[in-house]
Design a protein around this motif. Structure first.
Motif, PDB file in Angstrom:
ATOM      1  N   GLY A  11       1.358  -1.088   0.007  1.00  0.00           N
ATOM      2  CA  GLY A  11      -0.054  -0.364  -0.011  1.00  0.00           C
ATOM      3  C   GLY A  11       1.183   1.730   0.158  1.00  0.00           C
ATOM      4  N   ASP A  29      -3.649   2.509   4.085  1.00  0.00           N
ATOM      5  CA  ASP A  29      -5.003   1.850   4.928  1.00  0.00           C
ATOM      6  C   ASP A  29      -5.257   1.906   6.060  1.00  0.00           C
ATOM      7  OD1 ASP A  29      -2.989   0.747   5.982  1.00  0.00           O
ATOM      8  OD2 ASP A  29      -2.687  -1.186   4.121  1.00  0.00           O
ATOM      9  N   GLY A  30      -4.525   2.598   6.635  1.00  0.00           N
ATOM     10  CA  GLY A  30      -4.914   2.717   8.200  1.00  0.00           C
ATOM     11  C   GLY A  30      -3.805   1.870   9.264  1.00  0.00           C
ATOM     12  N   THR A  31      -2.813   1.704   8.553  1.00  0.00           N
ATOM     13  CA  THR A  31      -1.914   0.600   9.378  1.00  0.00           C
ATOM     14  C   THR A  31      -0.792   1.972   9.329  1.00  0.00           C
ATOM     15  OG1 THR A  31      -1.133  -0.336   8.102  1.00  0.00           O
ATOM     16  CG2 THR A  31      -2.701  -1.679   8.442  1.00  0.00           C
ATOM     17  N   GLU A  43      -3.424  -1.316  13.686  1.00  0.00           N
ATOM     18  CA  GLU A  43      -4.538  -1.004  13.385  1.00  0.00           C
ATOM     19  C   GLU A  43      -4.961   0.958  13.369  1.00  0.00           C
ATOM     20  OE1 GLU A  43      -5.649  -2.687  10.699  1.00  0.00           O
ATOM     21  OE2 GLU A  43      -4.754  -4.093  10.526  1.00  0.00           O
ATOM     22  N   ASP A  46      -9.971   3.743  10.010  1.00  0.00           N
ATOM     23  CA  ASP A  46      -9.999   3.157   9.048  1.00  0.00           C
ATOM     24  C   ASP A  46     -10.051   3.621   7.482  1.00  0.00           C
ATOM     25  OD1 ASP A  46     -12.059   1.948   6.470  1.00  0.00           O
ATOM     26  OD2 ASP A  46     -13.963   2.359   7.950  1.00  0.00           O
ATOM     27  N   GLY A  47      -8.397   4.062   7.186  1.00  0.00           N
ATOM     28  CA  GLY A  47      -8.121   4.376   6.028  1.00  0.00           C
ATOM     29  C   GLY A  47      -7.653   6.090   6.571  1.00  0.00           C
TER      30      GLY A  47
END
Length: 324
Positions: A11, A29-31, A43, A46-47
């Protein structure tokens, strides 16, 4: 020769930097990935849309598509600092007094160190935010200029006007100048003592990365086939002066820059993933990384200037040790 410790992620890497000398990689991806006695993952969102270090350097602040502002430290916990439901947090800044600013749509919010949050509405969408060096003043980049607020008071803001879309904003370290990057292929600036305009044009592409030199005398920028480095040491800043050009390559654009924390040198990342380091004084260049899978999206040095962390649009990330 420099040595590279690669980290292949899946990503777009939004931000790569050191937090207390530990490499952090924030992905779209939010990670959030960190290399701390092994590869560890948090994590966080969420985005994920934006990331900056906290002013004390102890955590990575992030904003996401989930309306959250989080702080992730070395223990890997993403502590929620703010939640504004149904908002995409697109800009973020940190101040010395512990305050943070974040933005979505036409609103900017300032969260004080004690946790109180103040919303500041604007007529146009807020594209970028930045605190002045002492943290008392907040700059908001918007369409047709910049608005300067004193968040701790109810005083009237100062409006700095210049036609066009201003998408990000930065103060010089000595608080003498304010610079924006524009939707056009240009920078614009103001000398704050008299709000005199400074135009920095001639870029073939948009400026998406910039970095102040160690003593604040130079501003390195992306957006051209070389790193364009503007002089800010004199009273007039770059007005009437030609910039330095380092790392010129005819076939690839510079997409990321990171000035060294001690020396007048800059790491230059390109659209093919190559990284050079160039010295301002004699314009000598050294190759740090050959091309990779995709464009360099973020680079930062550790506090000693011995290691450089990098991330790309395709997630081929890593750490370069220049002392090896």
């Amino acid at each position: 020769m420099p040595t590279i410790a690669p980290l292949d992620l899946a990503g777009h890497c939004i931000d790569a930097r050191f937090i207390r000398d530990v490499p952090f990689f924030a992905l779209a991806d939010g990670t959030i990935h960190r290399l701390d006695n092994g590869h560890k993952v948090t994590e966080a969102h969420d985005g994920l849309l934006c990331a900056v270090p906290s002013f004390d350097g102890r955590s990575l602040l992030t904003g996401g598509e989930d309306g959250r502002i989080c702080a992730t430290d070395l223990n890997g916990q993403a502590k929620e600092l703010s939640l504004i439901p149904r908002k995409w947090m697109t800009a973020l800044a940190a101040a010395p007094n512990g305050a943070i600013a974040f933005a979505s749509g036409r609103s900017a919010w300032v969260r004080s160190a004690d946790g109180t949050v103040r919303e500041i509405l604007h007529e146009r969408s807020v594209e970028g935010v930045a605190f002045a060096p002492k943290g008392f003043r907040l700059a908001v980049a918007r369409y047709n200029g910049v608005t300067l607020h004193w968040p701790a008071t109810s005083g009237a803001p100062t409006e700095l006007e210049w036609k066009g879309a201003h998408v990000s904003v930065i103060f010089s370290p000595d608080n003498r100048f304010l610079v924006t990057s524009m939707q056009e292929n240009a920078l614009h600036g103001w000398r704050l003592e008299d709000n005199r305009h400074m135009r920095m044009t001639g870029y073939p592409n948009k400026v998406k990365s910039w970095s102040w030199s160690a003593k604040g005398k130079w501003l390195a920028t992306s957006g051209a086939p070389a790193a364009i480095i503007w002089p800010f040491s004199g009273k007039d800043g770059p007005m009437g002066k030609a910039p330095l050009e380092l790392g010129t390559r005819g076939d690839n654009l510079v997409t990321a820059v990171a000035c060294h924390p001690v020396e007048d040198i800059v790491a230059i990342g390109y659209s093919d993933g190559m990284i050079l380091v160039g010295r301002f004084g004699d314009q000598k260049e050294v190759l740090l990384r050959r091309g990779g899978k995709s464009a360099m999206s973020s680079m930062n040095w550790d506090t000693s200037g011995h290691r450089l962390v990098f991330g790309t649009e395709a997630g081929d990330c890593g750490v370069i040790d220049i002392t090896a």
